[in-house]
Scaffold this active site. Structure first.
Site, short mmCIF file in Angstrom:
data_model
loop_
_atom_site.label_atom_id
_atom_site.label_comp_id
_atom_site.label_asym_id
_atom_site.label_seq_id
_atom_site.Cartn_x
_atom_site.Cartn_y
_atom_site.Cartn_z
N HIS A 1 0.84 -1.20 0.00
CA HIS A 1 0.00 0.00 0.00
C HIS A 1 0.89 1.26 0.00
O HIS A 1 0.65 2.20 -0.76
CB HIS A 1 -0.91 -0.06 1.24
CG HIS A 1 -1.79 1.12 1.47
ND1 HIS A 1 -3.16 1.08 1.38
CD2 HIS A 1 -1.50 2.41 1.82
CE1 HIS A 1 -3.66 2.26 1.65
NE2 HIS A 1 -2.67 3.10 1.92
N GLU A 2 1.92 1.26 0.85
CA GLU A 2 2.80 2.45 0.94
C GLU A 2 3.65 2.60 -0.33
O GLU A 2 3.89 3.72 -0.79
CB GLU A 2 3.71 2.38 2.18
CG GLU A 2 2.99 2.24 3.52
CD GLU A 2 1.86 3.22 3.74
OE1 GLU A 2 1.91 4.32 3.16
OE2 GLU A 2 0.92 2.88 4.47
O1 K1U Z 1 -0.98 4.73 3.96
C1 K1U Z 1 -1.78 5.02 4.83
O2 K1U Z 1 -2.62 5.85 4.63
C2 K1U Z 1 -1.73 4.30 6.16
C3 K1U Z 1 -2.73 3.16 6.26
C4 K1U Z 1 -1.98 1.85 6.07
C5 K1U Z 1 -2.85 0.65 5.81
C6 K1U Z 1 -3.65 0.12 6.79
C7 K1U Z 1 -4.42 -1.00 6.53
C8 K1U Z 1 -4.38 -1.60 5.30
C9 K1U Z 1 -3.59 -1.05 4.34
C10 K1U Z 1 -2.82 0.07 4.59
C11 K1U Z 1 -3.37 3.22 7.63
O3 K1U Z 1 -2.71 3.19 8.62
S1 K1U Z 1 -5.08 3.32 7.71
C12 K1U Z 1 -5.43 3.31 9.47
C13 K1U Z 1 -5.34 1.96 10.07
O4 K1U Z 1 -5.36 0.97 9.39
C14 K1U Z 1 -5.19 1.79 11.53
C15 K1U Z 1 -5.33 2.83 12.39
C16 K1U Z 1 -5.18 2.64 13.76
C17 K1U Z 1 -4.89 1.42 14.26
C18 K1U Z 1 -4.77 0.36 13.41
C19 K1U Z 1 -4.90 0.54 12.05
ZN ZN Z 2 -2.62 5.18 2.22
#
Ligand code: K1U
Ligand code: ZN
Length: 171
Positions: free
Chosen positions: A134-135
């Site tokens: 994703h990143e």
């Molecule tokens: O890239 C981003 O925007 C970060 C994203 C990463 C991600 C999470 C889940 C699946 C794919 C990619 C996030 O962190 S979204 C928020 C999130 O998942 C989360 C927030 C707090 C605690 C645990 C998870």
């Molecule tokens: Zn993202």
């Protein structure tokens, strides 16, 4: 340390392709620290420099529950991805309140530089594999919603416009 502003979809700057880091210097150290603080404060489990309008190949990830396993990936490259795919419900700090299923390789092997300018390799599965991919998409200017059907993308854009209208009326 500083909290950085996270760009929100459909900001066109989220579609810029990040450039490789030429030297891991004090600027990159400060950027990685600020990105980690911003990720923890959001809260999130990952953040790409693209999301804070810095178009360099830098990613921070921490999927631990106690913020103890920060990984900084500089110039990450996928060396291997499994043929097997896995569907995961993804979220994104740049697309608040939207979650949807995306299929990606279940396991990946990645190589990157760390903050000591040393290459390291990492094999990942489950959430860590999802997060790395994703990143790395963000670094290529791709937001996770672009993995979804055009109908879903249109619905998401309409929902975001509606949220923005509501927010401006509340001011
Ligand atoms: O890239 C981003 O925007 C970060 C994203 C990463 C991600 C999470 C889940 C699946 C794919 C990619 C996030 O962190 S979204 C928020 C999130 O998942 C989360 C927030 C707090 C605690 C645990 C998870
Ligand atoms: Zn993202």
């Amino acid at each position: 340390m500083a909290l950085l502003n996270i760009l929100h979809f459909p900001d066109p700057r989220l579609h810029k392709v990040a450039q490789p880091v030429a030297r891991v210097n004090a600027f990159i150290h400060q950027l990685a620290q600020d990105m980690a603080q911003t990720m923890y404060a959001a809260p999130g489990v990952g953040l790409a420099a693209t999301q804070v309008d810095v178009h360099l190949r830098v990613v921070v990830i921490d999927i631990s529950t106690d913020k103890s396993q920060l990984i900084t990936l500089i110039n990450p490259e996928i060396l291997w991805a499994s043929e097997e795919t896995k569907v995961w419900e993804e979220g994104c700090l740049s697309v608040p309140d939207i979650f949807d299923n995306v299929a990606r390789p279940a396991r990946v092997r990645v190589r990157a530089l760390n903050l000591d300018n040393q290459y390291f390799e990492l094999e990942a599965d489950d959430l860590l594999a999802v997060c790395i991919q994703h990143e790395m998409d963000h670094l290529m200017g791709k937001v996770f919603v672009e993995h979804l059907s055009s109908l879903k993308q249109t619905r998401i854009k309409n929902k975001i416009k509606k949220q923005a209208r509501k927010a401006s009326l509340a001011k």
